[in-house]
Design a protein around this motif. Structure first.
Motif, PDB file in Angstrom:
ATOM      1  N   LEU A   1       2.181 -40.392 -24.821  1.00  0.00           N
ATOM      2  CA  LEU A   1       0.863 -39.762 -24.949  1.00  0.00           C
ATOM      3  C   LEU A   1       0.930 -38.723 -26.060  1.00  0.00           C
ATOM      4  O   LEU A   1       1.737 -37.790 -25.992  1.00  0.00           O
ATOM      5  CB  LEU A   1       0.454 -39.064 -23.644  1.00  0.00           C
ATOM      6  CG  LEU A   1      -0.820 -38.215 -23.764  1.00  0.00           C
ATOM      7  CD1 LEU A   1      -2.057 -39.098 -23.970  1.00  0.00           C
ATOM      8  CD2 LEU A   1      -1.014 -37.319 -22.548  1.00  0.00           C
ATOM      9  N   VAL A   2       0.113 -38.926 -27.095  1.00  0.00           N
ATOM     10  CA  VAL A   2      -0.070 -37.860 -28.072  1.00  0.00           C
ATOM     11  C   VAL A   2      -1.125 -36.946 -27.456  1.00  0.00           C
ATOM     12  O   VAL A   2      -2.334 -37.179 -27.583  1.00  0.00           O
ATOM     13  CB  VAL A   2      -0.521 -38.413 -29.439  1.00  0.00           C
ATOM     14  CG1 VAL A   2      -0.540 -37.289 -30.472  1.00  0.00           C
ATOM     15  CG2 VAL A   2       0.383 -39.559 -29.894  1.00  0.00           C
ATOM     16  N   GLY A   3      -0.644 -35.980 -26.694  1.00  0.00           N
ATOM     17  CA  GLY A   3      -1.541 -35.151 -25.890  1.00  0.00           C
ATOM     18  C   GLY A   3      -2.124 -34.010 -26.709  1.00  0.00           C
ATOM     19  O   GLY A   3      -1.499 -33.525 -27.656  1.00  0.00           O
TER      20      GLY A   3
ATOM     21  N   GLU B   1      -9.080 -34.099 -36.375  1.00  0.00           N
ATOM     22  CA  GLU B   1      -8.195 -34.149 -37.539  1.00  0.00           C
ATOM     23  C   GLU B   1      -6.747 -33.809 -37.147  1.00  0.00           C
ATOM     24  O   GLU B   1      -5.810 -34.495 -37.561  1.00  0.00           O
ATOM     25  CB  GLU B   1      -8.719 -33.203 -38.632  1.00  0.00           C
ATOM     26  CG  GLU B   1      -7.850 -33.098 -39.873  1.00  0.00           C
ATOM     27  CD  GLU B   1      -7.566 -34.432 -40.586  1.00  0.00           C
ATOM     28  OE1 GLU B   1      -8.136 -35.474 -40.215  1.00  0.00           O
ATOM     29  OE2 GLU B   1      -6.717 -34.426 -41.500  1.00  0.00           O
ATOM     30  N   LEU B   2      -6.565 -32.775 -36.319  1.00  0.00           N
ATOM     31  CA  LEU B   2      -5.199 -32.452 -35.877  1.00  0.00           C
ATOM     32  C   LEU B   2      -4.633 -33.585 -35.026  1.00  0.00           C
ATOM     33  O   LEU B   2      -3.470 -33.977 -35.177  1.00  0.00           O
ATOM     34  CB  LEU B   2      -5.195 -31.144 -35.072  1.00  0.00           C
ATOM     35  CG  LEU B   2      -5.248 -29.858 -35.893  1.00  0.00           C
ATOM     36  CD1 LEU B   2      -5.474 -28.656 -34.976  1.00  0.00           C
ATOM     37  CD2 LEU B   2      -3.978 -29.671 -36.703  1.00  0.00           C
ATOM     38  N   MET B   3      -5.460 -34.145 -34.146  1.00  0.00           N
ATOM     39  CA  MET B   3      -4.990 -35.250 -33.306  1.00  0.00           C
ATOM     40  C   MET B   3      -4.651 -36.466 -34.171  1.00  0.00           C
ATOM     41  O   MET B   3      -3.710 -37.200 -33.878  1.00  0.00           O
ATOM     42  CB  MET B   3      -6.040 -35.619 -32.250  1.00  0.00           C
ATOM     43  CG  MET B   3      -6.201 -34.608 -31.125  1.00  0.00           C
ATOM     44  SD  MET B   3      -4.672 -34.240 -30.228  1.00  0.00           S
ATOM     45  CE  MET B   3      -4.201 -35.852 -29.636  1.00  0.00           C
ATOM     46  N   ARG B   4      -5.416 -36.680 -35.250  1.00  0.00           N
ATOM     47  CA  ARG B   4      -5.123 -37.805 -36.162  1.00  0.00           C
ATOM     48  C   ARG B   4      -3.747 -37.624 -36.786  1.00  0.00           C
ATOM     49  O   ARG B   4      -2.945 -38.559 -36.840  1.00  0.00           O
ATOM     50  CB  ARG B   4      -6.197 -37.891 -37.257  1.00  0.00           C
ATOM     51  CG  ARG B   4      -5.966 -39.056 -38.233  1.00  0.00           C
ATOM     52  CD  ARG B   4      -6.848 -38.981 -39.451  1.00  0.00           C
ATOM     53  NE  ARG B   4      -6.498 -37.886 -40.343  1.00  0.00           N
ATOM     54  CZ  ARG B   4      -5.435 -37.852 -41.149  1.00  0.00           C
ATOM     55  NH1 ARG B   4      -4.599 -38.876 -41.173  1.00  0.00           N
ATOM     56  NH2 ARG B   4      -5.183 -36.795 -41.899  1.00  0.00           N
TER      57      ARG B   4
ATOM     58  N   PHE C   1       3.819 -48.196 -26.659  1.00  0.00           N
ATOM     59  CA  PHE C   1       2.404 -48.092 -26.308  1.00  0.00           C
ATOM     60  C   PHE C   1       1.995 -46.625 -26.479  1.00  0.00           C
ATOM     61  O   PHE C   1       2.547 -45.744 -25.817  1.00  0.00           O
ATOM     62  CB  PHE C   1       2.212 -48.554 -24.869  1.00  0.00           C
ATOM     63  CG  PHE C   1       0.792 -48.456 -24.383  1.00  0.00           C
ATOM     64  CD1 PHE C   1      -0.229 -49.109 -25.048  1.00  0.00           C
ATOM     65  CD2 PHE C   1       0.481 -47.721 -23.253  1.00  0.00           C
ATOM     66  CE1 PHE C   1      -1.549 -49.026 -24.603  1.00  0.00           C
ATOM     67  CE2 PHE C   1      -0.819 -47.629 -22.792  1.00  0.00           C
ATOM     68  CZ  PHE C   1      -1.840 -48.283 -23.475  1.00  0.00           C
ATOM     69  N   ILE C   2       1.056 -46.375 -27.377  1.00  0.00           N
ATOM     70  CA  ILE C   2       0.696 -44.992 -27.726  1.00  0.00           C
ATOM     71  C   ILE C   2      -0.748 -44.701 -27.313  1.00  0.00           C
ATOM     72  O   ILE C   2      -1.679 -45.385 -27.735  1.00  0.00           O
ATOM     73  CB  ILE C   2       0.868 -44.767 -29.245  1.00  0.00           C
ATOM     74  CG1 ILE C   2       2.343 -44.928 -29.628  1.00  0.00           C
ATOM     75  CG2 ILE C   2       0.363 -43.369 -29.638  1.00  0.00           C
ATOM     76  CD1 ILE C   2       2.600 -44.930 -31.120  1.00  0.00           C
ATOM     77  N   VAL C   3      -0.887 -43.675 -26.478  1.00  0.00           N
ATOM     78  CA  VAL C   3      -2.214 -43.201 -26.058  1.00  0.00           C
ATOM     79  C   VAL C   3      -2.447 -41.864 -26.757  1.00  0.00           C
ATOM     80  O   VAL C   3      -1.538 -41.034 -26.800  1.00  0.00           O
ATOM     81  CB  VAL C   3      -2.256 -42.982 -24.524  1.00  0.00           C
ATOM     82  CG1 VAL C   3      -3.657 -42.574 -24.081  1.00  0.00           C
ATOM     83  CG2 VAL C   3      -1.790 -44.224 -23.775  1.00  0.00           C
ATOM     84  N   ALA C   4      -3.627 -41.676 -27.314  1.00  0.00           N
ATOM     85  CA  ALA C   4      -3.954 -40.377 -27.929  1.00  0.00           C
ATOM     86  C   ALA C   4      -5.085 -39.727 -27.157  1.00  0.00           C
ATOM     87  O   ALA C   4      -5.959 -40.406 -26.612  1.00  0.00           O
ATOM     88  CB  ALA C   4      -4.348 -40.563 -29.398  1.00  0.00           C
ATOM     89  N   ASP C   5      -5.056 -38.406 -27.117  1.00  0.00           N
ATOM     90  CA  ASP C   5      -6.113 -37.652 -26.435  1.00  0.00           C
ATOM     91  C   ASP C   5      -7.330 -37.503 -27.326  1.00  0.00           C
ATOM     92  O   ASP C   5      -7.212 -37.149 -28.503  1.00  0.00           O
ATOM     93  CB  ASP C   5      -5.613 -36.235 -26.102  1.00  0.00           C
ATOM     94  CG  ASP C   5      -5.222 -36.086 -24.646  1.00  0.00           C
ATOM     95  OD1 ASP C   5      -5.756 -36.817 -23.789  1.00  0.00           O
ATOM     96  OD2 ASP C   5      -4.366 -35.220 -24.371  1.00  0.00           O
ATOM     97  N   MET C   6      -8.505 -37.713 -26.742  1.00  0.00           N
ATOM     98  CA  MET C   6      -9.761 -37.312 -27.397  1.00  0.00           C
ATOM     99  C   MET C   6      -9.868 -35.809 -27.180  1.00  0.00           C
ATOM    100  O   MET C   6      -9.922 -35.357 -26.033  1.00  0.00           O
ATOM    101  CB  MET C   6     -10.946 -38.021 -26.752  1.00  0.00           C
ATOM    102  CG  MET C   6     -10.966 -39.533 -26.942  1.00  0.00           C
ATOM    103  SD  MET C   6     -11.605 -40.047 -28.539  1.00  0.00           S
ATOM    104  CE  MET C   6     -13.363 -39.850 -28.289  1.00  0.00           C
ATOM    105  N   PRO C   7      -9.887 -35.005 -28.271  1.00  0.00           N
ATOM    106  CA  PRO C   7      -9.840 -33.553 -28.068  1.00  0.00           C
ATOM    107  C   PRO C   7     -11.165 -32.970 -27.584  1.00  0.00           C
ATOM    108  O   PRO C   7     -12.199 -33.653 -27.553  1.00  0.00           O
ATOM    109  CB  PRO C   7      -9.468 -33.026 -29.451  1.00  0.00           C
ATOM    110  CG  PRO C   7      -9.957 -34.046 -30.401  1.00  0.00           C
ATOM    111  CD  PRO C   7      -9.849 -35.370 -29.689  1.00  0.00           C
TER     112      PRO C   7
ATOM    113  N   LEU D   1      -8.890 -42.011 -34.405  1.00  0.00           N
ATOM    114  CA  LEU D   1      -7.621 -41.965 -33.660  1.00  0.00           C
ATOM    115  C   LEU D   1      -7.018 -43.358 -33.500  1.00  0.00           C
ATOM    116  O   LEU D   1      -5.797 -43.527 -33.574  1.00  0.00           O
ATOM    117  CB  LEU D   1      -7.833 -41.287 -32.302  1.00  0.00           C
ATOM    118  CG  LEU D   1      -8.281 -39.819 -32.398  1.00  0.00           C
ATOM    119  CD1 LEU D   1      -8.467 -39.216 -31.009  1.00  0.00           C
ATOM    120  CD2 LEU D   1      -7.281 -38.990 -33.197  1.00  0.00           C
ATOM    121  N   MET D   2      -7.876 -44.366 -33.301  1.00  0.00           N
ATOM    122  CA  MET D   2      -7.342 -45.739 -33.236  1.00  0.00           C
ATOM    123  C   MET D   2      -6.806 -46.140 -34.609  1.00  0.00           C
ATOM    124  O   MET D   2      -5.761 -46.782 -34.725  1.00  0.00           O
ATOM    125  CB  MET D   2      -8.416 -46.723 -32.763  1.00  0.00           C
ATOM    126  CG  MET D   2      -8.915 -46.500 -31.334  1.00  0.00           C
ATOM    127  SD  MET D   2      -7.646 -46.635 -30.052  1.00  0.00           S
ATOM    128  CE  MET D   2      -7.519 -48.422 -29.869  1.00  0.00           C
TER     129      MET D   2
END
Ligand code: KIV
Length: 245
Positions: free
Chosen positions: A22-24, A43-46, A60-66, A84-85
């Motif tokens: 998780l990219v939290g 932008e930081l999450m990207r 398998f990579i999950v990213a947080d919607m900030p 993010l995708m």
């Protein structure tokens, strides 16, 4: 699952058996030193997601919607999701459900695997008045069960349950067909997640009840840095083998 925010740790995780990363938005606290996750932007999450995707392409990579990125409109949320995708996430995590059911449904119907997040939702820390266990008592527990079922119906593929009583997490897990991933939610979720730096014992000031440390990272790292510092000051580093002739 574990969290990860950077390329170097992602490369190590790529060699591990963990099932997902998780990219939290906890990056706001762990990497950027903020008191909560609210300062994280798309932008930081990207940037963090791209670094992790480069380091662990097979995971398998999950990213947080900030914070607020999915609350302005469905269109704005879909723009954020596309970024993010595009950065390499395979799925996106969205905190809560109330008031953004339409966003969750649109994302899921658009081919984006959506992970829900119920219980302690760090993006609502100010509404809660702090980081506390959620879902204690009949009514709050019933509300979380109801929201978990609604998330499943909207098309979520999985739900993180954060800081809720273990009995409640067990009840939710058995009521759903999709997997639950717990953090501070007891042993009977389908999976578990921890913040990588917490499990590595990197932060000696932060000891939440649920975060076991599996390594004394702070001590080990400080001792390595002390060894380097002493070697430089003693003139033993670099040696001739570590120098060019
Ligand atoms: O941002 C994060 O690290 C998280 C985990 C605590 C699940 O949401």
């Amino acid at each position: 699952m574990v969290t990860c925010y950077d390329y170097t740790f992602a490369r190590l995780l790529a060699q591990s058996a963990v099932d997902g990363i998780l990219v939290g938005d906890s990056a706001g606290m762990v990497i950027h030193g903020r008191a909560n996750t609210l300062s994280m932007t798309v932008e930081l999450m990207r940037i963090h997601t791209e670094a992790v995707a480069h380091g662990a392409p097979g995971k398998f990579i999950v990213a947080d919607m900030p914070f607020l990125s999915f609350r302005k409109s469905v269109d704005a949320a879909m723009d954020a999701a596309a970024i993010l995708m595009g950065a390499g996430a395979h799925a996106l995590k969205v905190e809560g459900i109330l008031g953004h059911e339409d966003v969750i449904a649109r994302m899921a119907q658009s081919g984006i695997p959506v992970m829900g997040h119920l219980g302690m939702q760090p993006q609502s820390v100010h509404a809660y008045g702090g980081f506390h266990v959620r879902g204690k008592g009949d009514e709050p527990a019933r509300e979380i069960i109801h929201q978990a079922k609604a998330l499943e119906e909207l098309g979520a593929f999985s739900i993180v349950l954060e800081c809720i009583p273990a009995d409640l997490a067990r009840e939710i897990t058995s009521a759903l067909h999709i997997p639950t991933i717990g953090i501070g939610a007891g042993a009977e979720c389908d999976g578990q997640i921890l913040v990588l730096q917490d499990l590595l014992g990197m932060n000696t000031d932060f000891h939440p009840k649920f975060a076991r440390t599996f390594f004394d990272g702070a001590d080990q790292i400080l001792s390595a840095i002390a060894n380097y510092d002493s070697a430089v000051k003693a003139g033993t580093f670099p040696s001739s083998r570590e120098s060019y002739s």
